[in-house]
Scaffold this motif. Sequence first.
Motif, PDB file in Angstrom:
ATOM      1  N   ALA A  48      53.194 -36.014   0.740  1.00 36.50           N
ATOM      2  CA  ALA A  48      54.086 -34.859   0.635  1.00 36.50           C
ATOM      3  C   ALA A  48      55.469 -35.197   1.166  1.00 36.50           C
ATOM      4  CB  ALA A  48      53.497 -33.679   1.399  1.00 36.50           C
ATOM      5  N   TYR A  49      55.507 -35.967   2.237  1.00 38.13           N
ATOM      6  CA  TYR A  49      56.808 -36.369   2.785  1.00 38.13           C
ATOM      7  C   TYR A  49      57.586 -37.204   1.779  1.00 38.13           C
ATOM      8  CZ  TYR A  49      60.276 -39.005   5.364  1.00 38.13           C
ATOM      9  OH  TYR A  49      61.451 -39.593   5.751  1.00 38.13           O
ATOM     10  N   LYS A  50      56.911 -38.165   1.154  1.00 37.02           N
ATOM     11  CA  LYS A  50      57.585 -39.043   0.182  1.00 37.02           C
ATOM     12  C   LYS A  50      58.187 -38.242  -0.967  1.00 37.02           C
ATOM     13  CE  LYS A  50      54.838 -43.243   0.980  1.00 37.02           C
ATOM     14  NZ  LYS A  50      53.824 -44.161   0.387  1.00 37.02           N
ATOM     15  N   LYS A  51      57.439 -37.222  -1.407  1.00 34.22           N
ATOM     16  CA  LYS A  51      57.918 -36.426  -2.546  1.00 34.22           C
ATOM     17  C   LYS A  51      58.972 -35.392  -2.154  1.00 34.22           C
ATOM     18  CE  LYS A  51      55.193 -38.068  -5.831  1.00 34.22           C
ATOM     19  NZ  LYS A  51      55.737 -38.725  -7.043  1.00 34.22           N
ATOM     20  N   ASN A  52      59.020 -35.027  -0.840  1.00 35.26           N
ATOM     21  CA  ASN A  52      59.882 -33.913  -0.407  1.00 35.26           C
ATOM     22  C   ASN A  52      60.843 -34.301   0.708  1.00 35.26           C
ATOM     23  OD1 ASN A  52      58.616 -31.276  -1.754  1.00 35.26           O
ATOM     24  ND2 ASN A  52      56.917 -32.605  -1.114  1.00 35.26           N
ATOM     25  N   LYS A  53      61.103 -35.625   0.880  1.00 35.66           N
ATOM     26  CA  LYS A  53      61.862 -36.034   2.056  1.00 35.66           C
ATOM     27  C   LYS A  53      63.308 -35.564   2.065  1.00 35.66           C
ATOM     28  CE  LYS A  53      62.488 -40.760   0.346  1.00 35.66           C
ATOM     29  NZ  LYS A  53      62.237 -42.182   0.708  1.00 35.66           N
ATOM     30  N   LYS A  54      63.774 -35.040   0.932  1.00 33.72           N
ATOM     31  CA  LYS A  54      65.126 -34.466   0.916  1.00 33.72           C
ATOM     32  C   LYS A  54      65.109 -32.936   0.939  1.00 33.72           C
ATOM     33  CE  LYS A  54      67.336 -38.380  -1.396  1.00 33.72           C
ATOM     34  NZ  LYS A  54      68.172 -38.805  -2.535  1.00 33.72           N
ATOM     35  N   ASP A  55      63.907 -32.371   1.005  1.00 32.01           N
ATOM     36  CA  ASP A  55      63.756 -30.907   0.969  1.00 32.01           C
ATOM     37  C   ASP A  55      63.397 -30.415   2.388  1.00 32.01           C
ATOM     38  OD1 ASP A  55      63.064 -28.255   0.619  1.00 32.01           O
ATOM     39  OD2 ASP A  55      61.910 -28.586  -1.217  1.00 32.01           O
ATOM     40  N   ALA A  56      64.407 -30.017   3.154  1.00 31.83           N
ATOM     41  CA  ALA A  56      64.198 -29.618   4.551  1.00 31.83           C
ATOM     42  C   ALA A  56      63.234 -28.435   4.667  1.00 31.83           C
ATOM     43  CB  ALA A  56      65.533 -29.268   5.205  1.00 31.83           C
ATOM     44  N   ALA A  57      63.337 -27.464   3.753  1.00 32.09           N
ATOM     45  CA  ALA A  57      62.477 -26.280   3.825  1.00 32.09           C
ATOM     46  C   ALA A  57      61.011 -26.651   3.630  1.00 32.09           C
ATOM     47  CB  ALA A  57      62.911 -25.258   2.775  1.00 32.09           C
ATOM     48  N   ALA A  58      60.747 -27.572   2.705  1.00 32.08           N
ATOM     49  CA  ALA A  58      59.373 -28.007   2.462  1.00 32.08           C
ATOM     50  C   ALA A  58      58.825 -28.752   3.675  1.00 32.08           C
ATOM     51  CB  ALA A  58      59.318 -28.903   1.220  1.00 32.08           C
ATOM     52  N   LEU A  59      59.657 -29.583   4.275  1.00 32.23           N
ATOM     53  CA  LEU A  59      59.220 -30.350   5.442  1.00 32.23           C
ATOM     54  C   LEU A  59      58.917 -29.432   6.633  1.00 32.23           C
ATOM     55  CD1 LEU A  59      61.752 -33.299   5.126  1.00 32.23           C
ATOM     56  CD2 LEU A  59      59.313 -33.335   4.567  1.00 32.23           C
ATOM     57  N   ILE A  60      59.701 -28.370   6.760  1.00 31.89           N
ATOM     58  CA  ILE A  60      59.432 -27.402   7.834  1.00 31.89           C
ATOM     59  C   ILE A  60      58.107 -26.686   7.592  1.00 31.89           C
ATOM     60  CG2 ILE A  60      60.154 -25.116   8.665  1.00 31.89           C
ATOM     61  CD1 ILE A  60      61.419 -27.338  10.179  1.00 31.89           C
ATOM     62  N   LYS A  61      57.779 -26.423   6.341  1.00 27.73           N
ATOM     63  CA  LYS A  61      56.478 -25.801   6.049  1.00 27.73           C
ATOM     64  C   LYS A  61      55.333 -26.684   6.533  1.00 27.73           C
ATOM     65  CE  LYS A  61      57.761 -23.060   1.978  1.00 27.73           C
ATOM     66  NZ  LYS A  61      57.546 -22.864   0.512  1.00 27.73           N
ATOM     67  N   ILE A  62      55.482 -27.985   6.305  1.00 21.68           N
ATOM     68  CA  ILE A  62      54.446 -28.914   6.764  1.00 21.68           C
ATOM     69  C   ILE A  62      54.405 -28.930   8.292  1.00 21.68           C
ATOM     70  CG2 ILE A  62      53.680 -31.323   6.770  1.00 21.68           C
ATOM     71  CD1 ILE A  62      55.076 -31.604   4.012  1.00 21.68           C
ATOM     72  N   GLY A  63      55.590 -28.976   8.902  1.00 21.78           N
ATOM     73  CA  GLY A  63      55.652 -28.959  10.366  1.00 21.78           C
ATOM     74  C   GLY A  63      55.013 -27.710  10.939  1.00 21.78           C
ATOM     75  N   ARG A  64      55.284 -26.581  10.335  1.00 17.62           N
ATOM     76  CA  ARG A  64      54.702 -25.315  10.800  1.00 17.62           C
ATOM     77  C   ARG A  64      53.179 -25.316  10.648  1.00 17.62           C
ATOM     78  NH1 ARG A  64      57.179 -22.113  14.314  1.00 17.62           N
ATOM     79  NH2 ARG A  64      59.422 -22.178  13.958  1.00 17.62           N
ATOM     80  N   ALA A  65      52.707 -25.912   9.556  1.00 16.68           N
ATOM     81  CA  ALA A  65      51.258 -25.979   9.348  1.00 16.68           C
ATOM     82  C   ALA A  65      50.598 -26.810  10.451  1.00 16.68           C
ATOM     83  CB  ALA A  65      50.957 -26.574   7.980  1.00 16.68           C
ATOM     84  N   PHE A  66      51.213 -27.931  10.795  1.00 16.77           N
ATOM     85  CA  PHE A  66      50.688 -28.743  11.897  1.00 16.77           C
ATOM     86  C   PHE A  66      50.760 -27.959  13.220  1.00 16.77           C
ATOM     87  CE2 PHE A  66      51.447 -32.742   9.355  1.00 16.77           C
ATOM     88  CZ  PHE A  66      50.129 -33.185   9.402  1.00 16.77           C
ATOM     89  N   TYR A  67      51.839 -27.217  13.408  1.00 11.39           N
ATOM     90  CA  TYR A  67      52.006 -26.410  14.627  1.00 11.39           C
ATOM     91  C   TYR A  67      50.887 -25.388  14.760  1.00 11.39           C
ATOM     92  CZ  TYR A  67      54.053 -22.824  17.689  1.00 11.39           C
ATOM     93  OH  TYR A  67      54.271 -21.895  18.682  1.00 11.39           O
ATOM     94  N   GLU A  68      50.526 -24.753  13.650  1.00 14.08           N
ATOM     95  CA  GLU A  68      49.456 -23.753  13.672  1.00 14.08           C
ATOM     96  C   GLU A  68      48.119 -24.380  14.062  1.00 14.08           C
ATOM     97  OE1 GLU A  68      49.729 -20.523  13.411  1.00 14.08           O
ATOM     98  OE2 GLU A  68      51.889 -20.678  13.106  1.00 14.08           O
ATOM     99  N   GLN A  69      47.959 -25.673  13.770  1.00 16.06           N
ATOM    100  CA  GLN A  69      46.727 -26.382  14.141  1.00 16.06           C
ATOM    101  C   GLN A  69      46.835 -27.042  15.507  1.00 16.06           C
ATOM    102  OE1 GLN A  69      43.902 -26.244  12.345  1.00 16.06           O
ATOM    103  NE2 GLN A  69      45.022 -24.845  10.961  1.00 16.06           N
ATOM    104  N   LYS A  70      47.932 -26.741  16.223  1.00 21.77           N
ATOM    105  CA  LYS A  70      48.184 -27.294  17.562  1.00 21.77           C
ATOM    106  C   LYS A  70      48.367 -28.811  17.556  1.00 21.77           C
ATOM    107  CE  LYS A  70      45.768 -23.598  20.115  1.00 21.77           C
ATOM    108  NZ  LYS A  70      45.515 -22.724  18.968  1.00 21.77           N
TER     109      LYS A  70
END
Length: 475
Positions: A48-70
Amino acid sequence: MKAIKYLVMGVLLAGFSATANAQEAELNAALEGIKSQAPNVAELAKNAYKKNKKDAAALIKIGRAFYEQKDTANAAQFARYANEAGKPKNAYAPAFMLLGDIEAAFGTDGGKAAGYYNQAIHFDPTNPEGYKKWALVYRKISPSQAAAKLQEMKKNCPSEDIDAAIAHIYMLAGDEKQAYENYAKADVNKLDKGNLNEFVRASYFTGHFEDALKAAEAGIKLEPRNPTFNRLAMFSNYELKKYDAAKAYIHKYFNETDSAKFSEYDHFYTALIYQALEDKAKMYEEYDKALALVNDSSMIKRHAILKSVSDSYLKDQNFDQALRYYQDYLAAKPEQNSDDIEGLAKIFSKYADAVDESRKPEMIGRAVATYRMMAEKFPVQAIYAAYQCATMNNKLDPNMTKSLARPDYLKVVSLLENKPDRDKSENTMLKYSYHYLMSNAFLIAKNKAEAKAYANKILAIDPDYAPAQQIRDLK
């Protein structure tokens, strides 16, 4: 020529659409994998990072998902990726918000979390969330500075209502007075359930019962079965002496609320409401329920309930029950003071006033014994106790034929006569002690000289005291 042009555009758009679909597919796969804790989650996130590394909003979604899983390490990494993708570089406000959330929830340095939120505010000053979160973490350091930050938010986010937000900060900091003062400025009709819950508690516990009732009633409109709102509506009505309204909430609270765990405090307050309405049967029933539930961790203590029950029986002139509960009160109270001991003596005194003559000496004797005990336990009260013993004995011997009060009045005189710094109450006790001794000398001992001597002592305290003037002027 036009046909070739449109053909080329179609090919380009189709390529763009395919790329976008691939990006979205990889993103959704990563988000689902993180949520389900898939074993290949690292690979999914990498793709997902490779495909979205220029899309800050998408990367934040992934970061938030990891945050929700602690998973704070990966959450922070994707926040940094989002910053790299942001424009201008390292200036993507949501990334700083996520870093702040990670530090606030899982870190130990509130100042570091506040620093990240400050950066989020710097790069997006019109987003109120950065100010609110900064204030929440900084409240532990300085609630007043946290409130000032929300004032700053108001300048950049004029549509935000800050009164409730500031009140919430103070409530979290344990400052109910400041919380109340800010909630009182807010529009109660715009407050949500959480704010209303804080508003009603801050109002009630700072003694602002009108506002407590207003907040409780607004909360009941949102959640009719909410136990906190119904409970404090009942309590506030009682404090406002709206006893019938308070009674109406008794049934609602105990029978029409959800998840209410009824406490000794609830039953104690209910007893007070029934007491005000003179429904004595239900009052005593509620007191019994309160005493059955009370324990060492209760908000109200056992001895306080026992005292209230004793006072109620005393008001009803049920002296035996008043004495029983008062003695239980004394036994339950960790540290007795002189007022506690005198309270017992006063019950005996009132009992003596109510019984027939055959039992009066017994009750007077118990009152006197209690005052003597008070003097032994609290020597500072020796003068007052002697004066009260004399007063009690005077009830048994109103004509002074036995001179029962004389020893205690003499004791008062011996303790006060040469005291250089007597206060007003001590002068009063000394004057009336002299009065008794003057009357006793004149009427019983037939000693005019002694009576005149006491009269002159009285007049030294109170020159206008008529009985002493009359004795002084005798020929």
